[in-house]
Design a protein around this motif. Structure first.
Motif, mmCIF file in Angstrom:
data_model
loop_
_atom_site.group_PDB
_atom_site.id
_atom_site.type_symbol
_atom_site.label_atom_id
_atom_site.label_comp_id
_atom_site.label_asym_id
_atom_site.label_seq_id
_atom_site.Cartn_x
_atom_site.Cartn_y
_atom_site.Cartn_z
ATOM 1 N N ASN A 540 0.768 -1.313 -0.145
ATOM 2 C CA ASN A 540 0.019 0.053 0.000
ATOM 3 C C ASN A 540 0.829 1.510 0.059
ATOM 4 N N ILE A 541 2.093 1.123 0.773
ATOM 5 C CA ILE A 541 2.899 2.297 0.632
ATOM 6 C C ILE A 541 3.429 2.513 -0.821
ATOM 7 N N ARG A 545 2.794 5.999 -2.764
ATOM 8 C CA ARG A 545 3.801 6.851 -2.912
ATOM 9 C C ARG A 545 4.566 6.915 -4.565
ATOM 10 N N GLU A 546 4.397 5.617 -5.108
ATOM 11 C CA GLU A 546 4.764 5.333 -6.378
ATOM 12 C C GLU A 546 4.052 4.379 -7.444
ATOM 13 N N PRO A 547 3.046 4.704 -7.709
ATOM 14 C CA PRO A 547 1.964 3.590 -8.338
ATOM 15 C C PRO A 547 2.478 2.656 -9.160
ATOM 16 N N GLN A 548 3.583 3.313 -10.132
ATOM 17 C CA GLN A 548 4.083 2.555 -11.032
ATOM 18 C C GLN A 548 4.762 1.001 -10.422
ATOM 19 N N PHE A 549 5.535 1.282 -9.299
ATOM 20 C CA PHE A 549 6.196 0.307 -8.763
ATOM 21 C C PHE A 549 5.226 -0.717 -8.161
ATOM 22 N N GLU A 550 4.044 -0.528 -8.014
ATOM 23 C CA GLU A 550 3.009 -1.399 -7.588
ATOM 24 C C GLU A 550 2.757 -2.905 -8.545
ATOM 25 N N SER A 818 10.055 1.559 -18.509
ATOM 26 C CA SER A 818 8.837 1.912 -18.212
ATOM 27 C C SER A 818 8.383 2.562 -16.946
ATOM 28 N N ILE A 819 9.003 1.837 -15.971
ATOM 29 C CA ILE A 819 8.652 2.467 -14.628
ATOM 30 C C ILE A 819 9.358 3.625 -14.143
ATOM 31 N N ALA A 820 10.656 3.679 -14.777
ATOM 32 C CA ALA A 820 11.582 4.699 -14.721
ATOM 33 C C ALA A 820 11.017 5.964 -15.424
ATOM 34 N N GLY A 821 9.956 5.915 -16.329
ATOM 35 C CA GLY A 821 9.163 6.945 -16.845
ATOM 36 C C GLY A 821 9.255 6.805 -18.581
ATOM 37 N N SER A 822 10.119 6.244 -19.184
ATOM 38 C CA SER A 822 10.098 6.266 -20.470
ATOM 39 C C SER A 822 8.854 5.417 -21.017
ATOM 40 N N ARG A 823 8.485 6.024 -22.348
ATOM 41 C CA ARG A 823 7.279 5.767 -22.733
ATOM 42 C C ARG A 823 7.513 4.634 -23.707
#
Length: 886
Positions: A540-541, A545-550, A818-823
């Motif tokens: 849940n944290i 904090r970082e939805p992508q990491f879920e 992708s999780i780092a931010g690249s599309r």
């Protein structure tokens, strides 16, 4: 057998006279009454005054705790002993060995590595026989840890890996005068058994895939290792003059395991007869033991023997006899208080009913076995057993045409395994092997068919997507994932810690169930529930904090309805679902969802992909590309007529196939359509976002280890195309250049991307500097927000003949960026020549900067190279675009 009559004269467990230790405790420990033995050791400890006596008693308790699988007590006693002043090296060495074995069993690899490293240091300084065997145990652990990471390519490779440990075991004769000898020999036999079991598992894998020569080679190696372990146990029993019955039972266990595993080999009938003779001969002696001694090993061995008999009968077509033997084995395991093996043998009946070719099993007896297994798993924390029992029951209901009931059971089974994969600390390889098992594939395939028969096309597609996504995240070591947010970092560490603790609690809980220790069961169930709550608090944290990491923990693919509403009108999406007998194609547009079928099995498809890759890379006959076009693209021809872009969602081996190079009589697919890859429904979400602004700035790193001389020329050729650029070569191409690239649209990495198909945790990019490996886990933590495209122009995968072709290495690297931010990511499926790569990249970026979409820019670059003499698919088809194609 006369030795069993001398039970009152047996030496104590470590054969060291200690005044405060009753002989009964050692006898009880030897004969399997671990709880009573532990009680007597505790009483003796309360009376002991001499520090040396106390340490020896604690070591006895530690050995018993290991035998009863009380992992918490093992760690508690090991920690206490390690703090004891002036601890004898011989004792300290064994403490570390026992601690390491317990940690390894519960997937606590970090603790296991530390313990075995300390044991090795101590063993290297000692000259005793026990020290030599300790070094063998350390070799065994290192071998198993390596196999968990990498597997083994051939029987010869495996034999070389374990040769030193095998030689050590052979070279140390049993020495009854050594006070530690019984415990050492038992551990050595257990490790040798593990080697034989691992070789058998490789044999079974090849048997399942139809690789008969390789199967037989692995089987021969495994039989040889089992035979050596049996010889070790027999030698130990003889050297003790028949006064160490546990060696007799160790030999029996190894014999029955050998017969169990190799029921299909010539000679197994003689092994089974030998097992039966030994069991019959030992029974009269066992009856002479005092009634207070509850020795459960005889029932365990008898259960293994009956399971071997069952498999033997099945292979000879004697199905009713086999079922009777399976039922007898389950009853034996129940008397042995081993519910895990009891469940395993009950669900094996389901395996034989649904997965063994040509075996017709009475369905009423199958149902009876599976219902009993499911009932046992209601209290026992054994997710694999519950997954199999529930899944096979679902297959039974599907076979009967009871579709809603089948759907519910199969959904429950897959949810069970999904939860276990998320919460468990098991190794990457262990999780991947579970997902690749024929049972798992059967349940997914059957659920898909059940949903399709009910007209639930979208739900069937979502099941396939979820399974594919689960495959990509299962086994990721979150302790190796980095984040710039300290709270996210702590949450990732906490998730891994709770996984490890949960595994330890589950092992203890299974052992407590087997002992019938209800108080301990209740206590451990509470601890397991609390551990699970801690796990989901950490998740849940991440979510907050970082939805992508879920996405690294919870697999939640987008629903088909959401996807369809956002899919561009000029795009066609196809998700491939290889099944046991056919290939399903889920074809989606903005308006509809269709299902097509190709009559090619999962195994045939994998072979065709291997042939196609070989044809391209070896620049030979390209006929396999036409064959695969018929299978993969021809069913879509009419749907593709008015579409510009084909979005491919691969599965398994298809990740390694360059779809752009597939061809028919009109030419290559890329000459007509732009092709893009989506690794899962999650990454597809990126692809259907509004188009990003066109790239205008570049960050490029090239040839950091000086092994790619053409990489610098590649970057020097494309860099002038960008108005804003930062280029770094050789020693300047460090990780610091990537940590925060700023407002850069394109990141171009002309360096090795080493993609590890055996363990994606080991994948990395090569950079310059002392710390020159940027791992997948570190890529997750990069600040690539705003980066439109990452290009990896020198990727390579360690794909081999024994690899399961899961595609996880490609998918996980894409997910990391992708999780780092690249599309999106542009990566190669094999190493291409420097000149061809440079030409393709210059043309690709020229088209991209001229306003073309990423997919169209890649298409135009590849088409330009197709027309040049001497440039076949090897030179232009390696690169595929993953993610956002706009």
């Amino acid at each position: 057998m006369r030795a069993l009559k001398l039970w009152l004269t047996l030496l104590c467990l470590l054969a060291i006279p200690v005044r405060a230790v009753p002989v009964e405790a050692d006898l009880l420990a030897r004969m399997g009454a671990y709880d009573e033995a532990d009680r007597l050791y505790r009483e003796a400890l309360a009376q002991a005054t001499d520090p040396a006596e106390k340490r020896l008693l604690q070591l006895r308790r530690l050995a018993v705790a290991q035998l009863r699988n009380d992992v918490g007590l093992v760690f508690q006693l090991a920690d206490a002993l390690k703090k004891a002043p002036s601890l004898e090296p011989e004792i300290a060495m064994r403490v570390h060995l026992i601690e390491g074995a317990a940690a390894y069993r519960t997937a606590n690899l970090a603790r296991a590595t530390r313990a075995f490293s300390q044991a090795r240091v101590l063993a290297s300084s000692l000259k005793s026989a026990g020290a030599a065997l300790a070094l063998s145990e350390c070799e065994s652990f290192e071998l198993q840890a390596r196999l968990d990471r990498e597997g083994a390519s051939t029987p010869e490779d495996y034999a070389r890996l374990c040769q030193r440990a095998l030689e050590t075991t052979r070279s140390v004769p049993p020495t009854p005068a050594d006070p530690y000898w019984p415990l050492d020999i038992t551990r050595a036999g257990q490790w040798t058994f593990l080697w034989g079991w691992q070789a058998w598992e490789f044999s079974y894998f090849d048997h399942r895939e139809g690789r008969i020569p390789s199967r037989d080679a692995w089987a021969g190696l495994s039989v040889g290792i089992f035979s050596q372990a049996i010889g070790l146990a027999d030698q130990a029993y003889q050297a003790s003059k028949g006064m160490e019955p546990e060696f007799l039972y160790l030999g029996l266990r190894l014999r029955t395991e050998r017969a169990n595993h190799f029921a299909l080999l010539p000679g197994v009938e003689a092994w089974l007869e030998e097992d039966q003779r030994l069991l019959d001969a030992i029974d009269p002696e066992l009856k002479k033991l005092p009634p207070s001694i509850v020795f459960l090993g005889q029932e365990q061995i008898r259960g293994q023997h009956h399971r071997g008999m069952a498999r033997y009968h099945l292979l000879h077509g004697q199905v009713p006899l086999a079922l009777t033997e399976f039922e007898q084995a389950a009853a034996d395991f129940a008397r042995a208080r081993n519910p895990v093996d009891e469940i395993d043998v009950l669900v094996e009946v389901g395996y034989q009913a649904f997965l063994a070719p040509g075996v017709q099993v009475d369905r009423s007896r199958v149902e009876q076995s599976l219902l009993k297994a499911a009932q046992l798993t209601e209290k026992l924390p054994y997710p694999a057993g519950r997954f199999l029992a529930t899944g096979f029951l679902g297959c039974l209901e599907a076979e009967r045409g009871r579709l809603p009931q089948a759907e519910a059971l199969l959904q429950q089974a897959l949810q069970e395994v999904s939860n276990w994969l998320a919460e468990s600390g098991a190794s990457y390889r262990g999780k991947q092997e579970l997902l690749a098992k024929p049972e798992t594939r059967l349940f997914v395939d059957t659920l898909g068919q059940v949903l399709l028969k009910q007209g639930k096309r979208a739900q069937a597609m979502e099941v396939i997507a979820q399974t594919s996504s689960q495959n990509q995240v299962s086994g990721l070591d979150l302790s190796r994932v980095k984040s710039t947010d300290p709270q996210v970092d702590r949450a990732l560490r906490e998730i891994e810690q709770t996984r490890t603790r949960g595994e330890e609690i589950r092992v203890e809980l299974q052992a407590a169930h087997a002992r019938g220790d209800e108080a301990r069961v209740e206590q451990l169930q509470t601890r397991l529930a609390n551990n699970k709550a801690e796990f989901y608090r950490a998740v849940n944290i991440l979510r907050a904090r970082e939805p992508q990491f879920e996405r690294l923990v919870s697999v939640k693919p987008a629903s088909f309805a959401s996807l369809q509403a956002r899919l561009p009108a000029d795009a066609l999406l196809v998700q491939y679902a290889p099944a046991e007998q056919e290939l399903l194609l889920f074809v989606a547009t903005a308006r509809e969802l269709k299902i097509y079928q190709s009559p090619v099995s999962r195994q045939e498809l994998e072979q065709q992909v291997r042939r196609a890759r070989a044809a391209i890379i070896e620049q030979g006959d390209l006929a396999p590309l036409s064959e695969l076009y018929q299978v993969l693209i021809s069913p879509l021809d009419q749907d593709l007529v008015d579409k510009k872009t084909l979005v491919v969602v691969p599965n398994g081996s298809l990740f390694y196939l360059p779809f752009a190079a597939l061809r028919n009589q009109e030419g290559f697919l890329v000459e007509r359509k732009a092709v893009v890859v989506a690794t899962s429904a999650e990454i597809l979400n990126l692809a259907v976002q509004p188009a990003a602004s066109k790239p205008g700035s570049l960050l490029a790193l090239a040839n950091p280890d000086r092994s790619l001389p053409g990489a610098r020329q590649e970057v020097e050729g494309l860099a002038p195309l960008f108005a804003q650029r930062a280029t770094f070569y050789e020693d300047q191409a460090t990780r610091e250049r990537l940590i925060a690239p700023g407002q850069v649209a394109v990141v171009h990495l002309a360096t090795h991307g080493v993609l590890n198909s055996r363990d994606v945790n080991e994948s990395y990019l090569v950079l310059a500097g002392a710390d020159n490996k940027l791992t997948n886990g570190e890529i997750y933590g990069l600040d690539f927000q705003g980066v439109s495209l990452v290009t990896l122009s020198a990727c390579q995968t360690n794909l081999g003949q024994r690899d399961p072709l899961s595609g996880n290495d490609v998918a996980t690297m894409a997910q990391a960026f992708s999780i780092a931010g690249s599309r999106s990511i542009l990566a190669s499926l094999w190493k291409v020549s420097d000149s061809a790569t440079a030409q393709l990249m210059v043309e690709f970026y020229t088209q991209l900067l001229a306003g073309k979409s990423k997919a169209e820019a890649l298409r135009q670059a590849q088409i330009k190279m197709i027309g040049q003499p001497g440039l076949g698919p090897f030179h232009w088809a390696a690169f595929e675009l993953i993610g956002d194609w706009q």
